[in-house]
Design an enzyme around this catalytic site. Structure first.
Site, PDB file in Angstrom:
ATOM      1  N   LYS A 117       0.845  -1.231   0.168  1.00  0.00           N
ATOM      2  CA  LYS A 117      -0.035   0.028   0.005  1.00  0.00           C
ATOM      3  C   LYS A 117       0.897   1.369   0.120  1.00  0.00           C
ATOM      4  O   LYS A 117       0.292   2.252  -0.663  1.00  0.00           O
ATOM      5  CB  LYS A 117      -0.753   0.019   1.276  1.00  0.00           C
ATOM      6  CG  LYS A 117      -2.139  -0.881   1.040  1.00  0.00           C
ATOM      7  CD  LYS A 117      -2.907  -0.684   1.987  1.00  0.00           C
ATOM      8  CE  LYS A 117      -4.476  -1.589   1.991  1.00  0.00           C
ATOM      9  NZ  LYS A 117      -4.181  -2.995   1.950  1.00  0.00           N
ATOM     10  N   GLU A 201      -2.856   7.827   7.266  1.00  0.00           N
ATOM     11  CA  GLU A 201      -3.132   8.908   6.410  1.00  0.00           C
ATOM     12  C   GLU A 201      -4.405   9.656   6.934  1.00  0.00           C
ATOM     13  O   GLU A 201      -5.035   9.106   7.860  1.00  0.00           O
ATOM     14  CB  GLU A 201      -3.646   8.263   4.862  1.00  0.00           C
ATOM     15  CG  GLU A 201      -4.685   7.287   5.088  1.00  0.00           C
ATOM     16  CD  GLU A 201      -4.944   6.516   3.814  1.00  0.00           C
ATOM     17  OE1 GLU A 201      -4.070   6.795   2.933  1.00  0.00           O
ATOM     18  OE2 GLU A 201      -5.968   5.860   3.557  1.00  0.00           O
ATOM     19  N   GLU A 276      -9.588   1.296  -5.777  1.00  0.00           N
ATOM     20  CA  GLU A 276     -10.333   1.637  -4.770  1.00  0.00           C
ATOM     21  C   GLU A 276     -10.039   3.007  -4.485  1.00  0.00           C
ATOM     22  O   GLU A 276      -8.992   3.593  -4.021  1.00  0.00           O
ATOM     23  CB  GLU A 276     -10.439   0.740  -3.414  1.00  0.00           C
ATOM     24  CG  GLU A 276     -10.630  -0.677  -3.879  1.00  0.00           C
ATOM     25  CD  GLU A 276     -11.120  -1.481  -2.696  1.00  0.00           C
ATOM     26  OE1 GLU A 276     -11.290  -0.833  -1.603  1.00  0.00           O
ATOM     27  OE2 GLU A 276     -11.310  -2.554  -2.774  1.00  0.00           O
ATOM     28  N   GLU A 293      -6.113   2.104  -2.836  1.00  0.00           N
ATOM     29  CA  GLU A 293      -5.379   1.089  -3.130  1.00  0.00           C
ATOM     30  C   GLU A 293      -5.837   0.408  -4.333  1.00  0.00           C
ATOM     31  O   GLU A 293      -6.903   0.597  -4.851  1.00  0.00           O
ATOM     32  CB  GLU A 293      -5.410  -0.104  -2.069  1.00  0.00           C
ATOM     33  CG  GLU A 293      -6.712  -0.711  -1.757  1.00  0.00           C
ATOM     34  CD  GLU A 293      -7.032  -1.707  -0.707  1.00  0.00           C
ATOM     35  OE1 GLU A 293      -6.052  -2.475  -0.670  1.00  0.00           O
ATOM     36  OE2 GLU A 293      -7.775  -1.813   0.252  1.00  0.00           O
ATOM     37  N   ASN A 295      -6.614  -3.592  -5.981  1.00  0.00           N
ATOM     38  CA  ASN A 295      -6.620  -4.844  -5.740  1.00  0.00           C
ATOM     39  C   ASN A 295      -6.320  -5.609  -7.164  1.00  0.00           C
ATOM     40  O   ASN A 295      -7.332  -5.568  -7.752  1.00  0.00           O
ATOM     41  CB  ASN A 295      -8.193  -5.429  -5.077  1.00  0.00           C
ATOM     42  CG  ASN A 295      -8.084  -4.959  -3.668  1.00  0.00           C
ATOM     43  OD1 ASN A 295      -7.374  -5.523  -3.106  1.00  0.00           O
ATOM     44  ND2 ASN A 295      -9.271  -4.114  -3.397  1.00  0.00           N
ATOM     45  N   PHE A 353     -22.806  -8.059  16.396  1.00  0.00           N
ATOM     46  CA  PHE A 353     -21.884  -8.789  15.156  1.00  0.00           C
ATOM     47  C   PHE A 353     -20.986  -9.627  15.322  1.00  0.00           C
ATOM     48  O   PHE A 353     -19.936  -9.840  14.559  1.00  0.00           O
ATOM     49  CB  PHE A 353     -21.493  -7.798  14.037  1.00  0.00           C
ATOM     50  CG  PHE A 353     -22.773  -6.768  13.737  1.00  0.00           C
ATOM     51  CD1 PHE A 353     -23.321  -7.251  12.616  1.00  0.00           C
ATOM     52  CD2 PHE A 353     -22.894  -5.565  14.193  1.00  0.00           C
ATOM     53  CE1 PHE A 353     -24.609  -6.166  12.037  1.00  0.00           C
ATOM     54  CE2 PHE A 353     -23.836  -4.639  14.081  1.00  0.00           C
ATOM     55  CZ  PHE A 353     -24.732  -5.185  12.846  1.00  0.00           C
TER      56      PHE A 353
END
Length: 703
Positions: A117, A201, A276, A293, A295, A353
């Site tokens: 990245k 960032e 993305e 990034e 993918n 969750f």
């Protein structure tokens, strides 16, 4: 095409997805599996299957040498990595080339360039792509991380350099957040990706997550296939995806697409890939988008792009790997209608969750109704839409060179991509996703409404699942308006999920359905042989209690009334039915129904309702019944999911405060911090770091 046999170096729904296209193309198929997947659907679907090793991915699916050995043993001449299960895909792609096996993916150099990245952001900036302000160098320790974050300006995002899938990411609003989260981010990066480097960032306020699908060949052609909106996320893990985005304008789409193509061209990219972007929802100029990034693989959400473009991405990846040129140009890429994808997870939204594992006692997804994408011929003819009778066939019925944006002449459709089956286990070793539910319609709201209906019909018993939560999202006014950000779930469900709210009209409908079903149950009971005297008539008047409110239901041959008001109800119910398809006042309603001691449990529209049905003349006596009070478990710290106790922060005799971290449990590669729900003193400790804990296992007791 010269390729003859394909091996899929992955498992579950993506392996099944690739096999469906490969079989249609006439390719022989090879599956690989771990001991946990020996009888899984992807193994049964393939022509051949090779065992890799034990259940843990690190000992099976992540071992490149075992994958290559399986390809050699079966004579496979190409390998599809699925979603990129292999941890070292760059070296694996090189090994494939050395072995003379086509790798169905991008070249090794592109994987390496985009896999890091930090380096990928430097390359993106050099290629003229907008990048988020941040620090891309290596960070030595927590103190340096705090200084960097302070210089950038809070809030900031800490990310594992090799991360993905929502793992290895922490949002920090203060110095304390950085100090608490930096080391955890490093650990997650190391555990999941073998790389503990972290970069920091700027966090974009009101952010939207939008990505551009790319497709390139080995002849220098690179196209962008529109965008997908993936803003509905939980813990940085995508939950809902849609294409196109309700936020993106044609001008913005073109700018995003051209920057994505420029980046791909800079690294010599081919095959399918995704750039993305983080997009400022507050910037109406259309220029506030930044590279996150790239993918270098097929994405989980690829079906929504297939649905709006009419292109089978898996087939194009295979053809590109075989050296074929793309059979269409950028001008031929259209947008036809709208598609929405929901990820059905084995997790319990009613318990924060938490991951849920166990046997799928019942698994009955809604039927896939047609597959509206096809693969263009080399001349480009046939790029477009067509429905076919089964999910295994993806042929056009009527070629449409440039589909209309309105999706004219086509009905909504449902597609289910899965790799599970009833009776099998949802394993602790792999991702908790059970299935992907994709719907398409000519309009966005049409696709969303199709999701609601499909979720109502989706039956899963056994592990906890998020179907109710997904339905609630689809019904939420803010989601339906398109005014969404990556903070949507946290903002709209700050106290957790407790079921979708039910309107008074829905509750009236459910009470009528319950009374109808109760009458059918009573009618069956009166038909039993050997009763004393004449057969009893089933009750026609009922008192139905739902969500604490009593409704008076009267049934006769001509009509049903609820609290004195007629209700137009059309339905069939036979005792034992699990799903009821009703029509209430002309609107369809699908309800899952289960018998209880005093009535039914009705599940629909994102919530379950325990309904008590009593004959009207019996109901007044119900107030004399004594309710059982559940035991108080608040003094215990219970393990909320099956997992490994990584750390215990307190000992017997320690004083604790409300909200204080007490333990860390790892489940499905994610660290979960368990906090004190009340202040007190630790009375006893029942578990130790390294213990494997079952759900509700006692970790410690607090006085």
């Amino acid at each position: 095409m010269m390729l003859k046999k394909i091996l899929v170096a992955n498992r579950g729904e993506i392996a099944c997805r690739v096999f469906r296209t490969a079989k249609r193309m006439g390719l022989a198929t090879v599956a690989v599996y771990s001991d946990a997947d020996a009888r899984s659907p992807h193994v049964l679907m393939a022509d051949e299957a090779i065992r890799l090793g034990p259940a843990p991915a690190a000992e099976s699916y992540l071992k490149a040498d075992l994958i290559l050995a399986a390809a050699r043993a079966t004579g496979a001449d190409c390998i599809h990595p699925g979603y990129g299960f292999l941890s070292e895909r760059e070296s694996f792609a090189r090994a494939c080339a050395e072995a003379g096996i086509a790798f169905v993916g991008p070249p090794p150099g592109a994987i390496a360039a985009m896999g890091d990245k930090i380096e990928s952001k430097k390359l993106a900036k050099a290629a003229g792509v907008n990048v988020v302000p941040g620090f891309l160098g290596e960070i030595a320790d927590t103190d340096e991380a705090v200084k960097i974050a302070t210089d950038i300006g809070f809030p900031v995002m800490m990310k594992a350099s090799a991360g993905g899938g929502g793992k290895g990411m922490r949002l920090a609003y203060s110095e304390q957040d950085v100090r608490e989260g930096f080391e955890a981010t490093k650990r997650e990066g190391l555990a999941s990706f073998g790389d503990d480097r972290v970069f920091i960032e700027k966090f974009i306020e009101s952010p939207r997550h939008i990505e551009i699908q790319l497709l390139g060949d080995q002849h220098g052609n690179i196209l962008y296939l529109n965008e997908r909106e993936c803003s509905i996320q939980r813990r940085h893990q995508k939950v809902v995806e849609e294409a196109p985005s309700p936020f993106v304008t044609p001008k913005m789409r073109k700018a995003m697409g051209e920057q994505a193509v420029a980046l791909a061209r800079a690294v010599g990219y081919y095959s399918a890939g995704t750039v993305e972007l983080i997009v400022s929802g507050a910037d109406t100029s259309g220029e506030g988008f930044y590279f996150l990034e790239m993918n270098t693989r097929l994405q989980v959400e690829h079906p929504v792009t297939e649905a709006i473009t009419g292109i089978d991405l898996v087939e194009q990846m295979i053809r590109v790997a075989a050296g074929e040129a793309l059979p269409f140009t950028q001008d031929q890429i259209g947008i036809n209608g709208w598609a929405v994808e929901n990820r059905v997870y084995a997790e319990d939204p009613y318990r924060g969750f938490l991951p849920s594992t166990g046997r799928l006692v019942r698994y009955n997804p809604p039927e896939s109704e047609g597959t509206p994408y096809s693969s263009p011929s080399p001349s480009g003819e046939g790029l477009g839409w067509g429905l076919s009778p089964s999910a295994d066939s993806v042929r056009l019925t009527a070629p449409t060179p440039n589909p209309s944006p309105e999706g004219e002449g086509l009905e909504p459709y449902t597609r289910v991509d899965d790799g599970v089956q009833e009776g099998r286990e949802v394993s602790i070793f792999y991702d908790p996703m059970i299935a992907k539910l994709i719907t398409w319609a000519p309009t966005r709201l049409g696709a969303i409404d199709a999701q609601i209906a499909a979720l109502d019909a989706f039956e899963i018993d056994g592990p906890g699942n998020n179907i109710d939560f997904l339905s609630a999202l689809m019904q939420h006014p803010r989601f339906r308006s398109g005014n969404i950000t990556t903070g949507f779930i946290a903002e709209e469900y700050p106290q957790g999920f407790h079921g979708a709210p039910a309107s008074p009209d829905l509750l009236r409908s459910l009470s009528a359905i319950a009374a109808f079903a109760a009458t059918a149950e009573a009618d069956r009971a009166r038909r039993s042989d050997g009763q004393l005297g004449d057969r009893l008539q089933p009750p026609a008047d009922w008192t139905v209690r739902i969500d604490g409110v009593d409704h008076n239901i009267e049934l006769d041959e001509d009509e049903i009334t609820v609290d004195g008001t007629p209700l137009d109800l059309a339905m069939e119910y036979t005792p034992g039915d699990r799903v009821v398809e009703a029509e209430v006042d002309g609107a369809p309603l699908i309800v899952k129904i289960a018998r209880t001691r005093t009535g039914f449990k009705l599940t629909t529209r994102g919530a379950s309702h325990v309904v008590r049905t009593l004959p009207a003349h019996v109901a007044p006596y119900a107030r004399h019944l004594i309710e059982k009070v559940p035991p108080d478990l608040s003094r215990f710290l219970l393990c909320p999911m099956p997992g490994l106790l990584m750390r215990l922060d307190v000992a017997a005799g320690d004083k604790v405060e409300l909200g204080q971290p007490l333990a860390v449990v790892e489940a499905m590669k994610m660290e979960n911090i368990l906090r004190a729900e009340k202040a007190g003193t630790v009375k006893s400790v029942s578990a130790a770091p390294g213990d494997s804990l079952a759900v509700d296992a006692v970790i410690l007791e607090i006085d």
